[in-house]
Design a protein around this motif. Structure first.
Motif, PDB file in Angstrom:
ATOM      1  N   MET A 117       0.827  -1.210   0.000  1.00 33.37           N
ATOM      2  CA  MET A 117       0.000   0.000   0.000  1.00 33.37           C
ATOM      3  C   MET A 117       0.857   1.256   0.000  1.00 33.37           C
ATOM      4  SD  MET A 117      -2.960  -1.024  -0.420  1.00 33.37           S
ATOM      5  CE  MET A 117      -4.282   0.071   0.060  1.00 33.37           C
ATOM      6  N   LEU A 118       1.949   1.212   0.735  1.00 36.09           N
ATOM      7  CA  LEU A 118       2.852   2.358   0.768  1.00 36.09           C
ATOM      8  C   LEU A 118       3.436   2.605  -0.629  1.00 36.09           C
ATOM      9  CD1 LEU A 118       3.698   4.056   3.254  1.00 36.09           C
ATOM     10  CD2 LEU A 118       5.829   2.782   3.274  1.00 36.09           C
TER      11      LEU A 118
ATOM     12  N   TYR B 248       0.516   3.815  -2.989  1.00 35.43           N
ATOM     13  CA  TYR B 248       0.053   5.174  -2.719  1.00 35.43           C
ATOM     14  C   TYR B 248       1.114   6.211  -3.056  1.00 35.43           C
ATOM     15  CZ  TYR B 248      -4.249   3.598  -0.508  1.00 35.43           C
ATOM     16  OH  TYR B 248      -5.465   3.059  -0.270  1.00 35.43           O
TER      17      TYR B 248
ATOM     18  N   ILE C 200       0.479   5.625  -7.747  1.00 38.67           N
ATOM     19  CA  ILE C 200      -0.683   4.763  -8.015  1.00 38.67           C
ATOM     20  C   ILE C 200      -0.565   4.047  -9.363  1.00 38.67           C
ATOM     21  CG2 ILE C 200      -2.216   6.479  -9.117  1.00 38.67           C
ATOM     22  CD1 ILE C 200      -3.643   4.483  -6.354  1.00 38.67           C
TER      23      ILE C 200
ATOM     24  N   VAL D  56       0.065   0.216 -10.055  1.00 40.92           N
ATOM     25  CA  VAL D  56      -0.985  -0.815 -10.112  1.00 40.92           C
ATOM     26  C   VAL D  56      -1.053  -1.455 -11.498  1.00 40.92           C
ATOM     27  CG1 VAL D  56      -3.488  -1.221  -9.955  1.00 40.92           C
ATOM     28  CG2 VAL D  56      -2.352   0.244  -8.306  1.00 40.92           C
ATOM     29  N   TYR D  57      -0.882  -0.604 -12.538  1.00 36.51           N
ATOM     30  CA  TYR D  57      -0.962  -1.122 -13.907  1.00 36.51           C
ATOM     31  C   TYR D  57       0.141  -2.136 -14.208  1.00 36.51           C
ATOM     32  CZ  TYR D  57      -4.082   2.817 -14.574  1.00 36.51           C
ATOM     33  OH  TYR D  57      -5.099   3.697 -14.452  1.00 36.51           O
TER      34      TYR D  57
ATOM     35  N   TYR E  66       6.046   2.728   8.293  1.00 40.14           N
ATOM     36  CA  TYR E  66       4.636   2.331   8.241  1.00 40.14           C
ATOM     37  C   TYR E  66       3.796   3.092   9.257  1.00 40.14           C
ATOM     38  CZ  TYR E  66       6.522  -1.553   5.566  1.00 40.14           C
ATOM     39  OH  TYR E  66       7.166  -2.307   4.630  1.00 40.14           O
TER      40      TYR E  66
ATOM     41  N   LEU F  68       0.652   9.859   4.686  1.00 36.66           N
ATOM     42  CA  LEU F  68       0.507   9.391   3.314  1.00 36.66           C
ATOM     43  C   LEU F  68      -0.841   9.821   2.744  1.00 36.66           C
ATOM     44  CD1 LEU F  68       2.517   7.553   1.789  1.00 36.66           C
ATOM     45  CD2 LEU F  68       0.824   5.769   2.051  1.00 36.66           C
ATOM     46  N   LYS F  69      -0.802  10.336   1.528  1.00 35.10           N
ATOM     47  CA  LYS F  69      -2.040  10.830   0.926  1.00 35.10           C
ATOM     48  C   LYS F  69      -2.834   9.656   0.343  1.00 35.10           C
ATOM     49  CE  LYS F  69      -3.551  14.565  -2.178  1.00 35.10           C
ATOM     50  NZ  LYS F  69      -4.814  13.973  -2.349  1.00 35.10           N
ATOM     51  N   VAL F  70      -4.039   9.524   0.806  1.00 35.44           N
ATOM     52  CA  VAL F  70      -4.901   8.461   0.293  1.00 35.44           C
ATOM     53  C   VAL F  70      -5.521   8.942  -1.020  1.00 35.44           C
ATOM     54  CG1 VAL F  70      -7.011   7.169   0.736  1.00 35.44           C
ATOM     55  CG2 VAL F  70      -5.390   7.570   2.578  1.00 35.44           C
ATOM     56  N   PRO F  71      -5.473   8.120  -2.061  1.00 35.82           N
ATOM     57  CA  PRO F  71      -6.010   8.577  -3.347  1.00 35.82           C
ATOM     58  C   PRO F  71      -7.504   8.901  -3.255  1.00 35.82           C
ATOM     59  CG  PRO F  71      -4.863   6.476  -3.579  1.00 35.82           C
ATOM     60  CD  PRO F  71      -4.953   6.761  -2.125  1.00 35.82           C
TER      61      PRO F  71
ATOM     62  N   VAL G 106      -9.851   9.088  -8.466  1.00 36.22           N
ATOM     63  CA  VAL G 106      -8.601   8.478  -8.972  1.00 36.22           C
ATOM     64  C   VAL G 106      -8.752   6.960  -9.017  1.00 36.22           C
ATOM     65  CG1 VAL G 106      -6.145   8.107  -8.481  1.00 36.22           C
ATOM     66  CG2 VAL G 106      -7.163  10.350  -8.095  1.00 36.22           C
TER      67      VAL G 106
ATOM     68  N   LEU H   3      -8.779   4.363 -12.195  1.00 37.85           N
ATOM     69  CA  LEU H   3      -7.886   3.199 -12.147  1.00 37.85           C
ATOM     70  C   LEU H   3      -8.667   1.921 -12.438  1.00 37.85           C
ATOM     71  CD1 LEU H   3      -4.889   2.756 -11.145  1.00 37.85           C
ATOM     72  CD2 LEU H   3      -5.862   2.141  -8.950  1.00 37.85           C
TER      73      LEU H   3
ATOM     74  N   LEU I 287      -8.384  -0.653 -15.665  1.00 39.22           N
ATOM     75  CA  LEU I 287      -7.902  -2.019 -15.447  1.00 39.22           C
ATOM     76  C   LEU I 287      -8.812  -3.062 -16.088  1.00 39.22           C
ATOM     77  CD1 LEU I 287      -6.684  -1.860 -11.756  1.00 39.22           C
ATOM     78  CD2 LEU I 287      -5.288  -2.387 -13.745  1.00 39.22           C
TER      79      LEU I 287
END
Lengths: 386, 41
Positions: A369-370, A373, A376, A379-380, B5, B10-13, B17, B21, B25
Motif C-alpha cells: 500500500m505504501l 500510494y 498509483i 498498479v498497472y 509504516y 501518506l495521501k490516500v487517493p 482516482v 484506475l 484495469l
C-alpha cells in the motif's frame, strides 16, 4: 513487531484503515461494502469445485500434502458429478486436481465435452506437467481450458523437492509451440526464497505470463517471516521493473489479488475472502464422490459434508460448527485491523500444518500500500489489464 | 525499517482516482474465484 505496533496505535489513525474508509461507504471495519461505483452483481465470485479425480500420481514429491492410493474413480461417480454440475446455472469453476489429474485425462475430456456449451462453467487443470502431450494441449486449447503447471523454478530450485525438471520444462515449451499459454504455480523453498531474481528469470525465459507463489504445506517446514517478506519485496520490484521496461509482461497472482481487494474491496479469491469460501462457495470432491469444505479436509471424516449422490448444489449449508468456531477462536486475529476485511491465515493450514504467517502478511500489505500510494500507476504494472 | 509504516501523512487517493484506475484495469469476472492462476488474467 507489526503486531506490537497495531496494538499500541489506534487503528483509526492507521493509514490502511484511513484508506479503506476513504471509500466513503463505512466508518468502521465491521460494515465494509464494495466501493460505490462498483456494481456488486457484476462481481459474483464463482462457485468452485475442486475435483480430485485421482489419488494416484506418477511423481513422489517430498512436500506433497496429498496421500496417494490407486483407487480408480468409477463411471458412476463421474455420472453423478456431471448430474450435480448440470443442476448449477450460475458462474462455476471446476478444477481437476489429484494426485496427477492427467492420469485420468479421458475422463476429464468426457466431462469437458459434456459441458462444452455451458457458458457459466470454466475448467482448470492443476498438473505436474510430465504427462502432457500434443493432443492433450490441442484439446485444452480448443475448449479454452486453463492449464496450471507445478514447477518450482529452474532445475536447481525445482529439484529440491520435485523431480523431472526437463520433462516439465519441455511440456511448457510444447505448449508455447502450439500457441497455448500455461500458467505456473511454484512452491517456495529454502533455496528459491533467497534468490527471487533467479526464479523470476526462469519465468521470463519460459514465457510465463502469470504465476503464483505458494508456500509449502507441511508440518516439517516453515518459513521465517522476514525471509518471506524480503522475498516478496524483491519480487515486487522485479515485476515492476520488468513490466516497465519489457514488452513481455509478467504478473504474480498474490500481488494482483491483494491489490484488487485492498484498492477496490473486490473478493478475487475464495481463499482470501473474509472467512474464506470453504464449504460455502467452494467444495472438494474425492474419487468416491464424497464432499468436503475444501481439498485440505479430504479424508477427514468429521469434515465430510455428504456425497454427490445426494448433494443439492443449489441448496446446502455448511453445518460444520468446528470450522465456524475455529475462526472465532483464533486469538491472534482478535486485535487485527484486517480481521473483518480479509483472511490472511488459511484456517485449514493453521489447523493441519500449524502455519500462521500473519506477521508476514501484514508487513506485505503495508509495504504494497505504501508503494502504491506513493505512485498509483504502479498498479498497472501489477494487475494484468490487457 | 517498520517506522515508515507508522506515518499517517501518506495521501490516500481520491475516489475519482480509484474509479479511473478501476475503469482502465477492466477487471474481468472470469479472473475471480479460485486462487488458481487462470490464463489471460
Amino acid at each position: 513487531m507489526i503486531n506490537n505496533y497495531l496494538e499500541i496505535d489506534s487503528y483509526k489513525n492507521n493509514f490502511i484503515f484511513k484508506s479503506i474508509c476513504s471509500w466513503g461507504v463505512s466508518n468502521t471495519l465491521d460494515n465494509l461494502k464494495l466501493m460505490p461505483f462498483l456494481d456488486i452483481n457484476s462481481f459474483e465470485i464463482p462457485f468452485v469445485i475442486i475435483f480430485k479425480i485421482t489419488k494416484n500420481c506418477n511423481l513422489n514429491c517430498k512436500y506433497c500434502y496429498s496421500t496417494k492410493n490407486n483407487i480408480l474413480i468409477k463411471d458412476s461417480v463421474i455420472n453423478s458429478f456431471c448430474k450435480m454440475v448440470s443442476q448449477y446455472n450460475k458462474s462455476l469453476q471446476i478444477i481437476f486436481h489429484g494426485g496427477e489429474p492427467l492420469l485420468e485425462f479421458d475422463k476429464i475430456k468426457s466431462i469437458i465435452l459434456k459441458f462444452k456449451n455451458k457458458k457459466n462453467i470454466t475448467f482448470s487443470i492443476q498438473t505436474n506437467g510430465t504427462l502432457l502431450n500434443r493432443s492433450m494441449i490441442l484439446f485444452l486449447k480448443k475448449y479454452n481450458v486453463n492449464l496450471s503447471i507445478s514447477i518450482d523454478g529452474p532445475k536447481i530450485y525445482n529439484d529440491v523437492y520435485r523431480i523431472d525438471f526437463s520433462k516439465v520444462s519441455n511440456s511448457i515449451k510444447l505448449c508455447h509451440s502450439l500457441n497455448f499459454e500455461p500458467t505456473v504455480i511454484s512452491v517456495l523453498n529454502y533455496k528459491s526464497i533467497k534468490n527471487p531474481e533467479i526464479l523470476f528469470n526462469f519465468y521470463k525465459k519460459f514465457k510465463i505470463k502469470l504465476f503464483k507463489i505458494n508456500l509449502i504445506d507441511s508440518k516439517k517446514f516453515s518459513y521465517d517471516s522476514s525471509d518471506l517478506f524480503n522475498f516478496y519485496k524483491k519480487l515486487f520490484f522485479l515485476i515492476i521493473n520488468n513490466n516497465l521496461t519489457n514488452s513481455f509482461k509478467i504478473y504474480e497472482l498474490t500481488f494482483s489479488n491483494l491489490l484488487k481487494k485492498l484498492l477496490f474491496n473486490i473478493d478475487t479469491d475464495n481463499c482470501n475472502k473474509l472467512n474464506c469460501g470453504a464449504g460455502t462457495k467452494l467444495i472438494a470432491v474425492n474419487v468416491l464422490g464424497d464432499i468436503y469444505p475444501c481439498d485440505y479436509f479430504l479424508e477427514y471424516n468429521k469434515f465430510k459434508m455428504g456425497n454427490i449422490n445426494k448433494f443439492n448444489i443449489n441448496n446446502f449449508s455448511l453445518n460444520n460448527i468446528f470450522i465456524i468456531n475455529y475462526f472465532k477462536n483464533i486469538s491472534i486475529c482478535n486485535s487485527c485491523i484486517f480481521k473483518n476485511f480479509l483472511s490472511c491465515n488459511c484456517f485449514a493450514k493453521s489447523y493441519f500444518f500449524g502455519k500462521k504467517y500473519c506477521v508476514f502478511w501484514k508487513e506485505l500489505i503495508y509495504f504494497i500500500m505504501l508503494e502504491i500510494y506513493s505512485d498509483i500507476n504502479k498498479v498497472y504494472l501489477l494487475i494484468n489489464s490487457d | 525499517m517498520l517506522d515508515k509504516y507508522k506515518s499517517n501523512n501518506l495521501k490516500v487517493p481520491d475516489k475519482s482516482v480509484l474509479k479511473k484506475l478501476f475503469d482502465k484495469l477492466d477487471i474481468n469476472q472470469k479472473c475471480l474465484g479460485t486462487g488458481w492462476p487462470i490464463n489471460n488474467c
